[in-house]
Design a protein around this motif. Structure first.
Motif, PDB file in Angstrom:
ATOM      1  N   GLU A  40       0.840  -1.216   0.000  1.00  0.00           N
ATOM      2  CA  GLU A  40       0.000   0.000   0.000  1.00  0.00           C
ATOM      3  C   GLU A  40       0.863   1.249   0.000  1.00  0.00           C
ATOM      4  OE1 GLU A  40      -1.891   3.465   1.530  1.00  0.00           O
ATOM      5  OE2 GLU A  40      -0.455   2.262   2.695  1.00  0.00           O
ATOM      6  N   ARG A  41       1.969   1.219   0.711  1.00  0.00           N
ATOM      7  CA  ARG A  41       2.859   2.382   0.752  1.00  0.00           C
ATOM      8  C   ARG A  41       3.538   2.609  -0.596  1.00  0.00           C
ATOM      9  NH1 ARG A  41       5.924   5.272   4.545  1.00  0.00           N
ATOM     10  NH2 ARG A  41       6.814   7.022   3.375  1.00  0.00           N
ATOM     11  N   VAL A  42       3.961   1.523  -1.237  1.00  0.00           N
ATOM     12  CA  VAL A  42       4.625   1.663  -2.535  1.00  0.00           C
ATOM     13  C   VAL A  42       3.655   2.163  -3.598  1.00  0.00           C
ATOM     14  CG1 VAL A  42       5.818   0.400  -4.366  1.00  0.00           C
ATOM     15  CG2 VAL A  42       6.344  -0.089  -1.987  1.00  0.00           C
TER      16      VAL A  42
ATOM     17  N   GLY B 285      12.076   5.131  -6.380  1.00  0.00           N
ATOM     18  CA  GLY B 285      13.485   4.963  -6.067  1.00  0.00           C
ATOM     19  C   GLY B 285      13.738   3.709  -5.259  1.00  0.00           C
ATOM     20  N   TRP B 286      12.841   3.398  -4.303  1.00  0.00           N
ATOM     21  CA  TRP B 286      13.027   2.183  -3.521  1.00  0.00           C
ATOM     22  C   TRP B 286      12.882   0.946  -4.395  1.00  0.00           C
ATOM     23  CZ3 TRP B 286       9.629  -1.867  -2.829  1.00  0.00           C
ATOM     24  CH2 TRP B 286      10.062  -2.852  -1.941  1.00  0.00           C
ATOM     25  N   ILE B 287      11.954   0.953  -5.350  1.00  0.00           N
ATOM     26  CA  ILE B 287      11.793  -0.197  -6.241  1.00  0.00           C
ATOM     27  C   ILE B 287      13.081  -0.445  -7.025  1.00  0.00           C
ATOM     28  CG2 ILE B 287      10.570  -1.027  -8.284  1.00  0.00           C
ATOM     29  CD1 ILE B 287       8.068   0.354  -7.247  1.00  0.00           C
TER      30      ILE B 287
ATOM     31  N   GLU C 193      13.137   2.028   4.941  1.00  0.00           N
ATOM     32  CA  GLU C 193      13.952   2.565   3.861  1.00  0.00           C
ATOM     33  C   GLU C 193      13.178   3.607   3.051  1.00  0.00           C
ATOM     34  OE1 GLU C 193      17.315   2.834   1.225  1.00  0.00           O
ATOM     35  OE2 GLU C 193      17.008   2.181   3.300  1.00  0.00           O
ATOM     36  N   ILE C 194      11.894   3.358   2.811  1.00  0.00           N
ATOM     37  CA  ILE C 194      11.077   4.330   2.081  1.00  0.00           C
ATOM     38  C   ILE C 194      10.935   5.608   2.899  1.00  0.00           C
ATOM     39  CG2 ILE C 194       8.774   4.784   1.166  1.00  0.00           C
ATOM     40  CD1 ILE C 194       8.565   1.866   0.419  1.00  0.00           C
ATOM     41  N   ASP C 195      10.752   5.490   4.201  1.00  0.00           N
ATOM     42  CA  ASP C 195      10.683   6.673   5.054  1.00  0.00           C
ATOM     43  C   ASP C 195      11.991   7.467   4.990  1.00  0.00           C
ATOM     44  OD1 ASP C 195       8.115   6.093   5.835  1.00  0.00           O
ATOM     45  OD2 ASP C 195       8.733   4.974   7.626  1.00  0.00           O
TER      46      ASP C 195
ATOM     47  N   LEU D 251      12.370  11.323   3.543  1.00  0.00           N
ATOM     48  CA  LEU D 251      12.973  12.441   4.273  1.00  0.00           C
ATOM     49  C   LEU D 251      14.125  13.056   3.475  1.00  0.00           C
ATOM     50  CD1 LEU D 251      13.218  14.142   6.831  1.00  0.00           C
ATOM     51  CD2 LEU D 251      14.666  12.344   7.805  1.00  0.00           C
ATOM     52  N   ALA D 252      14.943  12.209   2.841  1.00  0.00           N
ATOM     53  CA  ALA D 252      16.047  12.732   2.033  1.00  0.00           C
ATOM     54  C   ALA D 252      15.528  13.514   0.837  1.00  0.00           C
ATOM     55  CB  ALA D 252      16.930  11.584   1.575  1.00  0.00           C
TER      56      ALA D 252
END
Length: 398
Positions: free
Chosen positions: A29-31, A55-57, A321-323, A327-328
């Motif tokens: 759900e977050r992705v 980016g996380w994917i 990691e997504i969090d 933030l970055a």
């Protein structure tokens, strides 16, 4: 001995199954999130996903490739894999690095294809390297290829046209041979003389060279057994079925040289059953944290519990990691204020989010800037240098 998919204790697995399914559902759900309460369009990528999610994917593919080889006893640094993927190696690629890149490309191929493709006959044939095979488990019987009367069929033309017509004629001959083999009765294909004829020329087995592939391994038969397990688990909850499929892959070992393909096929099953719609599940990161004596325990419940805990821990780590990437991204996008519309900084932010690390050569190639311009972009964003070296430096989000 056939794999018994019903030999497990549901009472002991119920809590890990629920926890793993909950964590995986929250991650998916977050992705899949497009935006938060009317967020600006600049936060979204071309596919509509948030930039940190996309980016996380991209990062997860790199990390899963390295973790897959770690589980196999090989060490590949993720920065070497990033540079090798960009064809910017700073040293001669090792065999382990080329294997990691093959895993990376395979994972990208599965993630970019329809959910049902990886487990289809054509998908399995492609992933195994049997290009163009429509039959999943059809043995190969070699026979002399009939001579091609190309001169009589071709018309006068240029040398390039003649070569093209020759390739088409060879392709037609191959298609005719494949059609004859498919029409051949199964009893005839399974006879001992037919198998001997298939192996004798050039010491080839249906899987490849007998010096590399064990003729007695029977990859096709083992793949049939694994798919039979998948058929028997279709009525089970998705995560319980995934755990049984992973354990069956570890026990049956269908492929001699592509054992790393198992977790990807398990993740494809979850996509096919619509448990994960926005991403291809990651398991290797969690399996890496599980002790080997639990992953290889004699008791099946212990192995299944270890996989479910690995899936849960991977999903929780991915959410963190997504969090971190979110933030970055917020901090870096503050530097975009009062910038020209032609500035390279937005592209630089997307590149840093999608790679575990970047180098000046990689930035210059992707953003079409000079190496000096790449250093200026790095200085403006203030990302950290990760190697501590004076040469061949790399930067990333730490």
């Amino acid at each position: 001995m056939a794999y018994d998919s019903a030999n497990y204790s549901l009472k002991d697995l119920l809590r890990p199954v629920v926890a793993a399914e909950d964590a995986l559902a929250r991650l998916d759900e977050r992705v899949a999130r497009k935006g938060d309460f009317g967020a600006l369009g600049s936060r979204q990528s071309k596919d509509g996903l948030l930039r940190e999610n996309e980016g996380w994917i991209a990062r997860s593919h790199f990390m899963e490739a390295c973790n897959a080889l770690w589980l196999a006893g090989e060490l590949v640094h993720v920065e070497d894999l990033v540079l090798h993927d960009a064809r910017m190696d700073i040293r001669t690629p090792t065999h382990e690095l080329t294997r990691a890149h093959a895993i990376l490309r395979t994972r990208r191929q599965i993630a970019s294809s329809p959910a049902q493709w990886a487990l289809s006959p054509k998908g399995i044939a492609s992933l195994r390297g049997r290009w163009g095979s429509d039959a999943l488990l059809a043995p190969i019987i070699s026979e002399p290829v009939r001579g091609l009367d190309i001169e009589a069929a071709s018309e006068p033309g240029s040398e390039a046209e003649s070569a093209f017509e020759e390739e088409l004629a060879r392709l037609d001959a191959l298609l005719d041979r494949s059609e004859r083999l498919l029409k051949q009765p199964k009893e005839t294909r399974d006879t001992a003389p037919a198998r001997a004829e298939a192996i004798s020329p050039g010491h080839l087995t249906p899987d490849g060279d007998s010096l590399i592939y064990d003729p007695d391994w029977d990859e096709d038969g083992r793949m049939e057994e694994w798919f039979a397990v998948m058929d028997r688990t279709r009525d089970l909850p998705p995560m319980l079925a995934a755990a049984l499929l992973w354990d069956a892959w570890e026990e049956i070992e269908p492929l001699q040289h592509q054992h790393w393909l198992g977790p990807m096929l398990v993740a494809s099953m979850l996509r096919e059953r619509m448990k994960t719609r926005a991403h291809l599940a990651v398991f290797n990161a969690g399996l890496r944290a599980i002790p080997r004596d639990r992953r290889r325990a004699r008791d099946r419940n212990t192995r299944l519990t270890a996989f479910l805990e690995a899936a849960q821990s991977s999903a929780i780590a991915s959410l963190k990691e997504i969090d971190r990437l979110s933030l970055a991204r917020v901090q870096m996008e503050r530097k975009l204020k009062d910038r020209r519309s032609t500035s390279s900084l937005p592209g630089m932010i997307d590149l840093i989010l999608s790679r575990p690390m970047v180098s000046t050569a990689l930035i210059a190639k992707e953003l079409k800037v000079t190496p000096r311009g790449a250093l200026n972009l790095i200085a403006e964003l203030g990302v950290r240098e990760m190697t501590g070296r004076g040469r061949y430096r790399a930067w990333g989000i730490v």
